[in-house]
Each structure stands twice: as structure tokens, then as C-alpha cells.
Design an enzyme around this catalytic site. Structure first.
Site, PDB file in Angstrom:
ATOM      1  CE  LYS A  67      -4.171  -1.966   2.032  1.00 45.62           C
ATOM      2  NZ  LYS A  67      -5.204  -1.843   3.052  1.00 45.62           N
ATOM      3  N   GLY A 134      -1.773   0.876  10.175  1.00 41.52           N
ATOM      4  CA  GLY A 134      -2.265   1.417   8.907  1.00 41.52           C
ATOM      5  C   GLY A 134      -3.784   1.496   8.861  1.00 41.52           C
ATOM      6  CG  ASN A 155      -1.186   1.609  19.513  1.00 41.72           C
ATOM      7  OD1 ASN A 155      -1.758   0.555  19.215  1.00 41.72           O
ATOM      8  ND2 ASN A 155       0.029   1.895  19.080  1.00 41.72           N
ATOM      9  NE  ARG A 156       1.908  -3.775  21.395  1.00 34.70           N
ATOM     10  CZ  ARG A 156       2.107  -4.840  20.634  1.00 34.70           C
ATOM     11  NH1 ARG A 156       1.836  -6.048  21.112  1.00 34.70           N
ATOM     12  NH2 ARG A 156       2.542  -4.727  19.395  1.00 34.70           N
TER      13      ARG A 156
END
Ligand code: ATR
Length: 282
Positions: A67, A134, A155-156
Site C-alpha cells: 500500500k 495502517g 494503543n500499546r
């Protein structure tokens, strides 16, 4: 005219996109085909892309791991793809190769189709995104663009979440949370979106956070679609929340890509259930 379409990525032999776009071509009464064009990670990407471009293809999808790799091989990017920094749809138009990203918008379309009421009074609703990869980036951008005013990211790794929050040019409020903070504050959110691969086959018993504090009036969404009903969604349902399935994002990102290639608006009616059956049979 025969639409020559396809998909690049690796590995993609089990992709559902040929089935989805085959259905769309039939629904739109168009002649065409959508083929798998796997590019091995040991092959020269540049050579393969040149070959594909020279074969008369009109448009193609791009999936993992290409991508971002595809971007230098394109002439233009639309605004969304530019901001997300990733392309999942390419169209050949007037001699130019143009990159789009339909993932985030596809996600939002799927959600709106299932829960139109979530899109009323958006400025008062609170959204929590779990994960900062992503997929989270595309979804954050689309949720932001659709008008939500509070979109937090848990988020971690804090730094990845902070990078995503840079997409917000003071339009909305975004707080960055740890996963533990997200668990503790869960009751505040109207929409919780799980964007990581946690819970995907074969690790089907894993969940990214506990949903103990979820508001039963909230919608809990998981982009994982193998299995269709992840442990995360099962827990959400047990706690009385509404749930939103990941395979619908697959369908609606494809619908938007098909629009870009053919300018046809095709409905996804019945395809949701059919796709579910195909996935459950795997
Ligand atoms: P994609 O592009 O498909 O979104 P990715 O870029 O590899 O995939 O992103 C993976 C996301 O899942 C990240 O947010 C990652 O957290 P980190 O940024 O801390 O790495 C998250 N993730 C993956 N496995 C996880 C786990 N076991 N627990 C918590 N988060 C996890």
C-alpha cells in the site's frame, strides 16, 4: 468495453475481492474481469508493476504489503491517499495512474449502513479507536472527515498513536490513551473501534482490552473478520452493546473502489449475508 481489473499484494490467493467485484460487474451489467496478480516479495516490484501497467489494466486494488510501496509508481494521489500515505485503489485515467484510499471511507459507509443513528448528533458523540497501525490511520481520517468531534486513540505504543493524531488539524479533540486507561474510561464512548489484528484466526481467544466498563448503549466494532464474530464482539454482545462486523468494511471499500473505476453505484444488498457464509465456511 471490457473492464480489466485486479489486485496486487502478497499473499492474495485466498482474497475475496475477485468474488466481490465479480458480483458488482454482474449487478452493473458490465463486461469485465478482476484477476489476482500476486507479486512475490522476492520479485522486483518495479518490474512487475511495469508489466501490469503495460497489460492494459484499467484499475487495480493494492493490499498488504504494497500500500505504500506503490506510491512512487503513480502519477497522482487523491487527497485522502496523500494524507493517509497509503493507496489501496489505482485507476488509469487519461494516461495517468492515480492512487486512492477507500479503506477508511469504506469503513464509515459500512458503519452508517448498519447504524445510521450513530451519524446523528455526531458532534456530541465520543469515539475510541483501539490500535494505531495502517488500518487505524485510514479509519481515524475517515471518522474525522465525517464530522465526529472527539476521537481518542488507545494503543500499546504511544508514539504511533501520536503520529495518527497529527492528521487532526485542530478540527476535533483527540486524547492518546494507554490500553489500561481505555479500559477504565470505556463507559464514556458511544463508538469503540478495534483496528488491530488481535483476535484474528488462529488467536481467536484474544481480546485487546476488557469490555467490562462498556456502555450498553454503545456500538462496538471490530475490523477483524476471521472469525466473523470475534471474542471482542462476543464480549460486547454479552455486555449488552450493539456490534458491528469487520467483513462489511471489506464490502464497502470495494464498493467505493468500483465507483472510482466504473462510475457505477452498485448496491451491496444480500452480499453481506453471502460474504458471511463464505467466510464462515473457511
Ligand atoms: P495494520 O496496518 O493492518 O493496521 P500494523 O500496522 O501492523 O497493522 O498495526 C498493528 C496495530 O496493532 C498496532 O497498533 C499494534 O500496536 P503497536 O503500535 O503497539 O505495535 C497493534 N497490536 C498488534 N498486536 C497487538 C497486541 N498483541 N496487543 C496490543 N496491540 C497490538
Amino acid at each position: 468495453m471490457t473492464y480489466q481489473l485486479g489486485l496486487i499484494g502478497y499473499p492474495i490467493q485466498h482474497s475475496l475481492s475477485p468474488w466481490i467485484h465479480g458480483e458488482f460487474l454482474d449487478k452493473a451489467n458490465l463486461q469485465g474481469n478482476y484477476k489476482i496478480m500476486e507479486i512475490d516479495i522476492n520479485d522486483s516490484f518495479a518490474e512487475k508493476i511495469e508489466q501490469i501497467k503495460n497489460e492494459g489494466i484499467m484499475g487495480f486494488n493494492v493490499t498488504v504489503p504494497y500500500k505504500q510501496t506503490i506510491i512512487p509508481f503513480l502519477d497522482e494521489l487523491d487527497d485522502t491517499a496523500k494524507q493517509i500515505g497509503a493507496v489501496n485503489t489505482v485507476v488509469h485515467q487519461e494516461g495517468k495512474w492515480i492512487g486512492y484510499n477507500t479503506d477508511g471511507i469504506g469503513y464509515v459507509r459500512a458503519l452508517e449502513h448498519a447504524y445510521p443513528e450513530l451519524f446523528q448528533n455526531k458532534s456530541k458523540k465520543k469515539v475510541l479507536i483501539l490500535g494505531a497501525g495502517g488500518a487505524a490511520r485510514g479509519i481515524y481520517h475517515a471518522v474525522l472527515t465525517s464530522g465526529y468531534m472527539q476521537i481518542d486513540i488507545a494503543n500499546r505504543t504511544k508514539e504511533s498513536a501520536e503520529k495518527i493524531a497529527l492528521l487532526n488539524k485542530n478540527k476535533a479533540k483527540t486524547s492518546i490513551l494507554t490500553l489500561v486507561e481505555a479500559e477504565q474510561r470505556l463507559a464514556n464512548y458511544d463508538l469503540i473501534i478495534q483496528t488491530t489484528s488481535v483476535g484474528m484466526k488462529p488467536n481467536t481467544d484474544q481480546t485487546i482490552i476488557s469490555l467490562e466498563n462498556v456502555n450498553p448503549a454503545a456500538v462496538v466494532s471490530d475490523i477483524v473478520y476471521q472469525p466473523i464474530k470475534t471474542s471482542f464482539l462476543q464480549e460486547a454482545e454479552q455486555r449488552g452493546a450493539s456490534i458491528h462486523f469487520g467483513h462489511t468494511m471489506l464490502l464497502y471499500q470495494a464498493q467505493f473502489a468500483f465507483e472510482i473505476w466504473t462510475k457505477e453505484n452498485v448496491s451491496t444488498d444480500q452480499m453481506d449475508e453471502e460474504l458471511k457464509k463464505i467466510l464462515e465456511g473457511r
